[in-house]
Design an enzyme around this catalytic site. Structure first.
Site: not given
Ligand code: GDP
Ligand code: IMO
Ligand code: MG
Length: 426
Positions: A18, A20, A40, A43, A306
């Site tokens: 999200k 990105k 939590n 991004h 993980e």
């Molecule tokens: P969000 O919580 O939805 O904003 O996503 P996160 O940042 O937690 O996790 C997405 C991960 O995937 C991050 O490490 C990004 O840098 C990476 N990412 C986003 N888009 C892409 C993609 O198209 N390809 C790859 N390989 N990585 C991506």
């Molecule tokens: P973004 O916005 C992935 C998961 C936790 C746990 C459950 C409840 O980066 O996508 P909490 O701390 O909210 O009470 O945990 O929700 N969780 C997420 N998993 N991405 C997140 O946020 C999360 N925020 C909470 O791992 O299973």
């Molecule tokens: Mg995330």
């Protein structure tokens, strides 16, 4: 004419990418607003060789002076907010001129975090695997009408804080989890300092601010946190977060009326991940799951945990598209599957020998056997492509297959973590 509000949110279990995409879409908007969740969230944004992880601050702050709003539906930890904001200020972001925070955000207290940990411990094997940021206890206080809001800073704050803290300490005592002497005092001191820092930001009636912008013809993009399958009403309850992560959450989390919602961008990975406990029908416990984790660097942005990995789940995606009224889909991390000879997509669930395309109420306890369609992999490096004309036919066929299965167009495809690795389809 009053403008509509567009919403971008996750359709899976969070971490879809999200941050990105909000960054990429921000130039099309005047305002970016977070409507729920708290620290939590993690991004991630990458551009010009730099990487940032945002937790409470919207992902629109790196573009060209757009206003960024932390809406009333968010829960804010002053200490983590201050850390995040100070790091951004240090790296040259002029945060103060663009960031507005709702008076109505609920504050995460130090004791909320202690309660989060204690409640998880008390659940034992049934623990949710929360991020430990105090999210559940803070939203619990909000709904039970015991919460403390940022705007309370200016209204008899100390008495309200002490009442909340004492209530929490009683609860911690009953859980045999009282903090050691001195520990709470230090946490509190940091918390009060951080609140002082927050006071230097614009603390606003964000519902008036946003509706005012809309009436002036300005455009707003709402940024979801977590994902639909973690929604407290529609997710895999009780293994969910404590807020409404869905489109409706943007209405209640910002004070935007439902008839103001315009486009809904639903974002998903070309496969599926989940962090924390709870059901995950297409999870892979084998080498393929490990390969996805390694190639996709699937480790939590906040906790480093993980992420569990598996194939894309179209039953869950169809459900999420329905609940959110998704008008456009965005597929992320397509490049992670570049080297696979075959790719699977779950098109139905088999429960007790019966096929269904419904997301079950008791997903937590029934035995689900995913029904897969196997597709040929494209076995081509997508990461340097500049337009969809360059896509190999097998990748285009994967996109068409998903669009047919999901009855919704995929308008953006992401092929790498960098801002530039984003293909907008015609
Ligand atoms: P969000 O919580 O939805 O904003 O996503 P996160 O940042 O937690 O996790 C997405 C991960 O995937 C991050 O490490 C990004 O840098 C990476 N990412 C986003 N888009 C892409 C993609 O198209 N390809 C790859 N390989 N990585 C991506
Ligand atoms: P973004 O916005 C992935 C998961 C936790 C746990 C459950 C409840 O980066 O996508 P909490 O701390 O909210 O009470 O945990 O929700 N969780 C997420 N998993 N991405 C997140 O946020 C999360 N925020 C909470 O791992 O299973
Ligand atoms: Mg995330």
């Amino acid at each position: 004419m009053a403008m509509k509000v567009d919403v971008l949110l996750g359709l899976q279990w969070g971490d879809e990418g999200k941050g990105k995409v909000v960054d990429v879409l921000t130039p099309r908007y005047d305002v970016v607003a977070r409507f729920q969740g708290g620290p939590n969230a993690g991004h991630t944004l990458e551009f010009e060789g730099k990487k940032y992880v945002l937790r409470s601050i919207p992902s629109g702050i790196f573009q060209h002076g757009q206003i960024n709003v932390i809406g009333n539906g968010v829960v804010l930890d002053p200490v983590l907010f201050a850390e995040e904001a100070q790091a951004l200020e240090k790296s040259g972001v002029n945060l103060r001129s663009v960031l507005k925070i709702s008076k109505k955000v609920h504050l995460i207290l130090p004791t909320h975090r202690l309660l989060d940990a204690a409640l998880e411990r008390a659940k034992g094997g049934a623990k949710i695997g929360t991020t430990g940021k105090g999210i559940g206890p803070t939203y619990t206080d909000k709904v039970s009408r015991n919460g403390l809001r940022l705007g309370d800073l200016f209204h008899n704050f100390e008495a309200k804080y002490k009442a909340a803290r004492d209530r929490h300490l009683n609860r911690l005592k009953s859980l045999d989890a009282l903090p050691e002497e001195g520990v709470l005092a230090e946490l509190e001191a940091n918390w009060i300092n951080a609140l002082d820092y927050i006071k230097s930001f614009d603390i606003v009636d964000s519902e008036y601010l946003i509706n005012g912008y809309l009436n002036q013809g300005k455009s707003v993009l709402c940024e979801g946190a977590q994902g639909t399958l973690l929604d407290v009403d529609f997710g895999s309850y009780p293994f969910v977060t404590s807020s409404n992560t869905i489109t409706a959450g943007a209405c209640s989390g910002l004070g935007v009326a439902p008839n103001r919602i315009g486009e809904v961008y639903g974002i998903f990975k070309a496969y599926c991940t989940r962090v924390g406990s709870g059901p995950f029908p297409t999870e892979l416990h084998d080498e393929t799951g490990k390969k996805i984790r390694d190639l996709g660097h699937e480790y939590g942005a906040v906790t480093g945990r993980e992420r569990r990995c598996g194939w894309i789940d179209l039953v869950a995606l169809r459900y999420a598209i329905m609940i959110n009224g998704v008008t456009q889909l965005i597929m992320m991390k397509s490049d992670v599957l570049d080297s696979f000879a075959t790719i699977k997509a779950c098109t139905a669930y088999k429960i007790d020998g019966e096929e269904t395309d419904l997301f079950p109420f008791d997903i937590d306890s029934v035995n689900i056997e995913p029904v897969y369609t196997e597709l040929p992999g494209w076995q081509t490096d997508l990461t340097k492509m500049k337009s969809e004309e360059e896509f190999p036919e097998k990748f285009s066929a994967y996109i068409r297959f998903l669009e047919e299965q999901l009855h919704t167009p995929i308008t953006i495809v992401s092929i790498g973590p960098d801002r530039c690795q984003t293909i907008v389809r015609k």
